[in-house]
Design a protein around this motif. Structure first.
Motif, mmCIF file in Angstrom:
data_model
loop_
_atom_site.group_PDB
_atom_site.id
_atom_site.type_symbol
_atom_site.label_atom_id
_atom_site.label_comp_id
_atom_site.label_asym_id
_atom_site.label_seq_id
_atom_site.Cartn_x
_atom_site.Cartn_y
_atom_site.Cartn_z
ATOM 1 N N GLN A 40 14.571 1.956 1.242
ATOM 2 C CA GLN A 40 15.075 2.032 -0.415
ATOM 3 C C GLN A 40 13.263 2.207 -0.640
ATOM 4 N N GLU A 41 12.651 2.870 -1.562
ATOM 5 C CA GLU A 41 11.393 2.960 -1.831
ATOM 6 C C GLU A 41 10.601 3.104 -1.114
ATOM 7 N N LEU A 42 10.686 3.484 0.336
ATOM 8 C CA LEU A 42 10.099 3.252 0.975
ATOM 9 C C LEU A 42 10.311 4.981 2.041
ATOM 10 N N PRO A 43 8.631 5.624 2.537
ATOM 11 C CA PRO A 43 9.244 7.038 2.739
ATOM 12 C C PRO A 43 9.480 6.876 4.151
ATOM 13 N N SER A 44 9.853 7.535 5.329
ATOM 14 C CA SER A 44 10.303 7.619 6.447
ATOM 15 C C SER A 44 8.870 7.966 6.702
ATOM 16 N N LEU A 45 8.669 7.024 8.161
ATOM 17 C CA LEU A 45 7.483 6.897 8.840
ATOM 18 C C LEU A 45 6.842 8.634 9.656
ATOM 19 N N GLY A 46 7.687 9.080 9.882
ATOM 20 C CA GLY A 46 7.842 10.773 10.977
ATOM 21 C C GLY A 46 7.675 11.719 9.352
ATOM 22 N N GLU A 47 7.001 11.086 8.135
ATOM 23 C CA GLU A 47 6.931 11.871 7.380
ATOM 24 C C GLU A 47 5.917 12.197 6.689
ATOM 25 N N LEU A 48 4.865 11.170 6.805
ATOM 26 C CA LEU A 48 3.643 11.107 6.426
ATOM 27 C C LEU A 48 2.481 11.765 6.872
ATOM 28 N N GLN A 49 1.250 12.141 5.659
ATOM 29 C CA GLN A 49 1.072 13.649 6.259
ATOM 30 C C GLN A 49 -0.342 13.192 5.578
ATOM 31 N N ASP A 50 0.163 12.270 4.458
ATOM 32 C CA ASP A 50 -1.646 12.139 3.907
ATOM 33 C C ASP A 50 -1.947 10.547 4.428
#
Length: 500
Positions: free
Chosen positions: A300-310
């Motif tokens: 909840q409220e945290l993006p997946s580590l695999g989706e990080l680009q910035d």
């Protein structure tokens, strides 16, 4: 202790070791309980009964630890060796495929010392000796799974970046054989074609394609996605390989120093939110952090580590997942994270390790996906076994090269199959009761061993003894089911290695 990756809590210690990158620090080796074959682990000074001149031409695909150790042993025996490596020379500063840290325990140290003690002494300054392992259950609760008091005189494991290990081994090779005219190393070169039956091959570097003369022996030390293994599969219909991707992804971060809140001499395992984990090792040049996660897990409220680009978002997100090491997750760490392609570990299981003049070693033959932390050690053991069989049997004019490759498969296939079983735990075929008993027995054995009671746990045997993996596996038939006898392996290998 080794358990399936889906297990959670502190039992994930062994399962979180990826691609051979993580090896737990040394445990006590019970005296008199760990046998090994002396003729296959002899130091250079103890090999006076072996011929010193083989005279074979050898093509080695892959300049990782297994390929470099094999080259050193065969050059010492009089062979001519050409090493082909798709990556850059690690001494150039490139970390391509070598960014992670390895743990060199007893098995790895023994295999390196079969070259000479000087090689081990060359490698040691590039590593960090560690005898501490801490599991962090929460920001305030940590368990010491390993302390120096447990060492009982053993040389500690050496934590070292693969790039540094390979650099030291390359320096040793070139110092000893660079002027011999028998060593050639081709970096940024890929094996384009191989006739496994004849040893004929071609290598591509950029746009240039080079046809190589037929080699007496082609050694596939080229990892999970081995080109040599693919050539064997194309040439031999009976050859079978099962390659399975393990769940989860990982990336590697390099820190200039250990986080100040952590013991700088210890290996640390943190479990984060959403089934994530961070495995942090001290090294001679700071610290290495292996970040693991599973895609599709909702936090909840945290993006997946695999989706990080910035990079900035990566820094903030990683700090939220792992607040205990937030200070080490700097802007540079965020840049490192997003610049990498996520990796996924795989297992590899083959029904033979040779065909024609081609032979497989290390992850090309038997990958556990790093679950047991034995990837580097078992790969280098393959190199020692093959080199000593060649020197004794071919150098001694007892057998030809093709016969020796069959001997190598008969000896090492059981070891590879046993290590995979031990790394992943009992399969579904074992049934839920035996799997539950196995996990309970593993937990109890680990806890009791801390009190000096009973036999050492499985992870201890794997990392700090020279007991063959097949013997360790057969001792656990009750949990896993019956392990094949040597005659069954011999029959399988003969069928798999015979052209149709």
């Amino acid at each position: 202790m080794t358990v399936p990756r889906r297990r959670r809590g502190w039992q994930c210690v062994a399962a979180l070791s990826i691609s051979g990158a993580l090896l737990l620090p040394s445990f006590v080796v019970p005296q008199g309980s760990h046998g090994h074959s002396p003729r296959l682990l002899r130091r250079a000074s103890d090999r006076s009964d072996e011929s010193s001149t083989l005279g074979l031409s050898v093509l080695i695909a892959g300049a990782g630890p297994a390929g470099l150790l094999l080259a050193d042993r065969l050059l010492s025996a009089g062979c001519s060796v050409h090493i082909v490596e798709a990556r850059q020379d690690p001494r150039s500063g490139s970390l391509e495929g070598r960014a992670y840290a390895l743990g060199l325990g007893l098995r790895a140290q023994q295999t390196i010392r079969t070259v000479d003690d000087k090689l081990w002494e060359t490698i040691k300054p590039s590593g960090f000796a560690s005898e501490r392992f801490k599991l962090h259950l929460s920001p305030k609760i940590a368990i010491d799974l390993r302390t120096p008091e447990d060492n009982n005189g053993l040389e500690p494991s050496l934590l070292i970046y693969q790039s540094d290990l390979c650099s030291a081994m390359l320096d040793h090779l070139e110092t000893n054989f660079g002027g011999s005219g028998r060593l050639r190393i081709s970096f940024q070169s890929r094996l384009k074609f191989l006739n496994a039956a004849t040893g004929a091959a071609s290598v591509q570097k950029g746009e240039q394609l080079e046809e190589l003369p037929s080699a007496d022996l082609v050694a596939g030390c080229d990892g999970v996605n081995s080109a040599v293994r693919s050539s064997i599969a194309a040439a031999c219909p009976a050859f079978e390989v099962a390659q399975t991707k393990l769940p989860g992804s990982f990336k590697v971060l390099r820190f200039p120093q250990m986080p100040s809140e952590l013991d700088p001499t210890a290996v640390h395992l943190f479990t984060g939110k959403g089934g994530t984990s961070a495995f942090i090792e001290p090294t001679a040049r700071g610290a290495c952090a292996l970040i693991n996660w599973r895609d599709g897990v909702n936090v909840q409220e945290l993006p997946s580590l695999g989706e990080l680009q910035d990079p900035e978002e990566a820094r903030e997100t990683l700090s939220s997942y792992f607040p205990a090491i937030a200070e080490a997750i700097t802007d540079d760490a965020g840049k490192q994270f997003v610049s990498q392609k996520a990796s996924q570990a795989s297992t590899v299981k083959c029904n033979t390790y040779h065909f024609g003049r081609a032979v497989l070693l290390g992850d090309a033959a038997h990958s556990t996906g790093g679950v047991s932390g034995q990837g580097c050690s078992s790969a280098m053991k393959d190199s020692v076994v093959l080199a000593e069989l060649l020197q004794r049997e071919v150098g001694g004019a007892k057998r030809d090269t093709l016969e020796v490759l069959s001997m190598y498969s008969r000896q090492q296939v059981p070891e590879g199959h046993a290590l995979l079983d031990l790394s992943l735990g009992p399969s579904e075929k074992a049934g839920p009761l035996r799997k539950a008993l196995y996990n309970a027995a593993s937990l109890a054995g680990t806890l009791l061993s801390k009190l000096g009671i009973g036999d050492p746990p499985l992870q201890t045997l794997l990392t700090t003894s020279l007991t063959p993996f097949s013997d360790i596996r057969r001792d656990r038939d009750f949990f896993f089911g019956e392990f094949p006898q040597q005659e069954e392996f011999d029959s399988m290998i003969e069928r798999a290695s015979t052209p149709s």
